[in-house]
Design a protein around this motif. Structure first.
Motif, PDB file in Angstrom:
ATOM      1  N   GLU A  10       0.794  -1.171   0.030  1.00 28.39           N
ATOM      2  CA  GLU A  10       0.024  -0.111   0.052  1.00 28.39           C
ATOM      3  C   GLU A  10       0.998   1.295   0.081  1.00 28.39           C
ATOM      4  O   GLU A  10       1.839   1.156   0.908  1.00 28.39           O
ATOM      5  N   PRO A  11       0.473   2.135  -0.880  1.00 30.63           N
ATOM      6  CA  PRO A  11       1.000   3.582  -0.650  1.00 30.63           C
ATOM      7  C   PRO A  11       1.081   4.397   0.472  1.00 30.63           C
ATOM      8  O   PRO A  11      -0.085   4.448   1.292  1.00 30.63           O
ATOM      9  N   ASP A  12       2.341   4.876   0.911  1.00 32.55           N
ATOM     10  CA  ASP A  12       2.218   5.805   2.175  1.00 32.55           C
ATOM     11  C   ASP A  12       2.385   7.151   1.518  1.00 32.55           C
ATOM     12  O   ASP A  12       3.389   7.697   1.373  1.00 32.55           O
ATOM     13  N   ALA A  13       1.230   8.010   1.488  1.00 36.16           N
ATOM     14  CA  ALA A  13       1.372   9.304   0.856  1.00 36.16           C
ATOM     15  C   ALA A  13       1.982  10.430   1.661  1.00 36.16           C
ATOM     16  O   ALA A  13       2.562  11.263   1.219  1.00 36.16           O
ATOM     17  N   GLU A  14       2.057  10.114   2.777  1.00 39.00           N
ATOM     18  CA  GLU A  14       2.790  10.956   3.794  1.00 39.00           C
ATOM     19  C   GLU A  14       4.294  10.920   3.708  1.00 39.00           C
ATOM     20  O   GLU A  14       5.106  11.959   3.448  1.00 39.00           O
ATOM     21  N   ARG A  15       4.776   9.715   3.590  1.00 38.52           N
ATOM     22  CA  ARG A  15       6.200   9.547   3.407  1.00 38.52           C
ATOM     23  C   ARG A  15       6.716   9.020   1.839  1.00 38.52           C
ATOM     24  O   ARG A  15       7.624   9.111   1.546  1.00 38.52           O
ATOM     25  N   GLY A  16       5.573   9.011   1.049  1.00 36.99           N
ATOM     26  CA  GLY A  16       6.057   8.796  -0.439  1.00 36.99           C
ATOM     27  C   GLY A  16       6.907   7.511  -0.851  1.00 36.99           C
ATOM     28  O   GLY A  16       7.508   7.563  -1.555  1.00 36.99           O
ATOM     29  N   ILE A  17       6.152   6.564   0.013  1.00 35.38           N
ATOM     30  CA  ILE A  17       6.876   5.119  -0.238  1.00 35.38           C
ATOM     31  C   ILE A  17       5.524   3.942  -0.156  1.00 35.38           C
ATOM     32  O   ILE A  17       4.836   4.532   0.298  1.00 35.38           O
ATOM     33  N   TYR A  18       6.067   2.740  -0.886  1.00 37.55           N
ATOM     34  CA  TYR A  18       5.058   1.823  -0.761  1.00 37.55           C
ATOM     35  C   TYR A  18       5.575   0.907   0.578  1.00 37.55           C
ATOM     36  O   TYR A  18       6.801   0.831   0.800  1.00 37.55           O
ATOM     37  N   VAL A  19       4.625   0.694   1.202  1.00 38.60           N
ATOM     38  CA  VAL A  19       4.767  -0.340   2.458  1.00 38.60           C
ATOM     39  C   VAL A  19       4.213  -1.546   2.332  1.00 38.60           C
ATOM     40  O   VAL A  19       2.832  -1.765   1.955  1.00 38.60           O
ATOM     41  N   LEU A  20       4.985  -2.536   2.733  1.00 34.21           N
ATOM     42  CA  LEU A  20       4.517  -3.981   2.681  1.00 34.21           C
ATOM     43  C   LEU A  20       3.690  -4.224   3.688  1.00 34.21           C
ATOM     44  O   LEU A  20       3.990  -4.128   5.098  1.00 34.21           O
ATOM     45  N   LYS A  21       2.322  -4.711   3.476  1.00 33.96           N
ATOM     46  CA  LYS A  21       1.390  -4.872   4.629  1.00 33.96           C
ATOM     47  C   LYS A  21       1.174  -6.263   4.959  1.00 33.96           C
ATOM     48  O   LYS A  21       0.768  -6.506   6.233  1.00 33.96           O
ATOM     49  N   SER A  22       1.089  -7.105   4.007  1.00 30.21           N
ATOM     50  CA  SER A  22       0.854  -8.539   4.577  1.00 30.21           C
ATOM     51  C   SER A  22       1.624  -9.660   3.454  1.00 30.21           C
ATOM     52  O   SER A  22       1.657  -9.058   2.126  1.00 30.21           O
ATOM     53  N   CYS A  23       1.859 -10.653   3.948  1.00 33.66           N
ATOM     54  CA  CYS A  23       2.358 -11.703   3.104  1.00 33.66           C
ATOM     55  C   CYS A  23       1.364 -12.826   2.963  1.00 33.66           C
ATOM     56  O   CYS A  23       0.571 -13.166   4.112  1.00 33.66           O
ATOM     57  N   PRO A  24       1.530 -13.906   1.979  1.00 32.51           N
ATOM     58  CA  PRO A  24       0.421 -15.018   2.030  1.00 32.51           C
ATOM     59  C   PRO A  24       1.124 -16.010   3.093  1.00 32.51           C
ATOM     60  O   PRO A  24       2.287 -16.041   3.474  1.00 32.51           O
ATOM     61  N   SER A  25       0.383 -17.047   3.110  1.00 31.45           N
ATOM     62  CA  SER A  25       0.785 -18.239   4.118  1.00 31.45           C
ATOM     63  C   SER A  25       1.864 -18.688   3.601  1.00 31.45           C
ATOM     64  O   SER A  25       2.214 -18.980   2.379  1.00 31.45           O
ATOM     65  N   GLY A  26       3.035 -19.205   4.389  1.00 36.84           N
ATOM     66  CA  GLY A  26       4.092 -19.723   4.077  1.00 36.84           C
ATOM     67  C   GLY A  26       5.043 -18.676   3.911  1.00 36.84           C
ATOM     68  O   GLY A  26       6.567 -19.224   3.765  1.00 36.84           O
ATOM     69  N   PHE A  27       4.985 -17.370   4.359  1.00 38.36           N
ATOM     70  CA  PHE A  27       5.843 -16.559   3.969  1.00 38.36           C
ATOM     71  C   PHE A  27       6.136 -15.656   5.095  1.00 38.36           C
ATOM     72  O   PHE A  27       4.941 -15.533   5.848  1.00 38.36           O
TER      73      PHE A  27
END
Length: 319
Positions: A10-27
């Protein structure tokens, strides 16, 4: 867009970066190094299939598979059928809850960091024919006692038919409770209880007897008895024997005419002296006895005939 299918960015408009929010099962969700966020280090780390598992990809780390588990990278199932595992959602590990009969539960050792100790968990099988366990979830595998058969590792069955074994849930052992006729209950050495030495000892057929298998010892057969290993009958017809339930021996009570009762000598330990008991026949034609149970054989008088050893008949008619 996530390199790993099912990952969410998801994009973080405040910091101007993309942030990884979740991973699938097994990761495992990685956001940096340790607890330090590094935007370029964000990724979904795959847990090694067959070697690791993960409980919650977004909160926990990949964990090494326990000794008693089979791991798919995402989850764990027990290597032993019937074993029960549950997730510890706080620590992100699987905990072994219970094992099936014939197995010992090896848990996380006391005083060990749970995440490190978790790999030691397993349902350890007791060695079939050699060991047993009473309660898989509380007790250790025990060596099979001398008088038992431990075929599947889950219980003790008596080697001697008719012997009774019962589990002691408090101590985690099987205890020999009783033996059949003709056997002595042995629980150790002397009065010292030794769990592995428990067995039913057979009294020697033709040489010994036993009064109460669960209280007494095998006794040597008296001179005047015929012993089956379990009981005694008089060698002389008409002799009467009775059990001494306190000492666990047979005592000779009475003898038929023409015999002298040889009892346990005064001052002798009864268990040792009991072997001397017999109905000793007076020598026919040479000796006699008046009361077999009180008197000794006497030499026949010059003027008498002692044909059967039980009485004197005058040699001279009319005497």
């Amino acid at each position: 867009v996530g390199m790993v299918e099912g990952s969410v960015w998801e994009p973080d408009a405040e910091r101007g970066i993309y942030v990884l929010k979740s991973c699938p099962s097994g990761f495992q969700l990685v956001i940096g190094v340790g607890n330090v966020f590094l935007v370029q280090q964000q990724h979904c780390l795959q847990c090694a299939v067959g070697l690791q598992y993960i409980v919650d990809p977004n909160r926990h780390q990949c964990q090494d598979c326990p000794k008693g588990g089979v791991c798919s990278g995402s989850s764990l199932v027990g290597a032993v059928a019937g074993s029960v595992w549950a997730t510890d959602d706080e620590l992100g590990i699987y905990r072994l809850q219970s094992c099936p009969p014939g197995h010992q539960l090896i848990g996380i050792p006391d005083g060990t960091d749970p995440e490190n100790g978790a790999v030691l968990q397993e349902c350890k099988p007791c060695v079939a024919g050699v060991e047993y366990v009473v309660d898989p979830n509380r007790h250790q595998c025990q060596e099979c006692p001398k008088g038992g058969v431990c075929s599947d590792g889950s219980a003790v069955v008596g080697m001697v038919e008719g012997s009774v074994w019962e589990p002691d849930a408090e101590r985690g052992i099987y205890v020999l409770k009783s033996c059949p006729s003709g056997f002595q209950l042995v629980i150790g050495v002397g009065n010292v209880f030794l769990v592995q030495q428990q067995h039913c000892l057979q009294c020697a057929v033709g040489l010994q007897y036993i009064v109460d298998p669960n209280r007494h010892q095998c006794q040597d057969c008296p001179k005047g008895g015929v012993c089956s290993g379990s009981s005694l009958v008089g060698a002389v017809a008409g002799s009467v024997w009775a059990t001494d339930d306190e000492l666990g021996i047979y005592r000779l009570q009475s003898c038929p005419p023409g015999h002298q009762l040889i009892g346990i000598p005064d001052g002798t330990d009864p268990e040792n002296g009991a072997v001397l008991q017999e109905c000793k026949p007076c020598v026919a034609g040479v000796e006699y006895v008046v009361d077999p149970n009180r008197h000794q054989c006497q030499e026949c008088p010059k003027g008498g005939v002692c044909s059967d050893g039980s009485a004197v008949v005058g040699m001279v008619e009319g005497s």
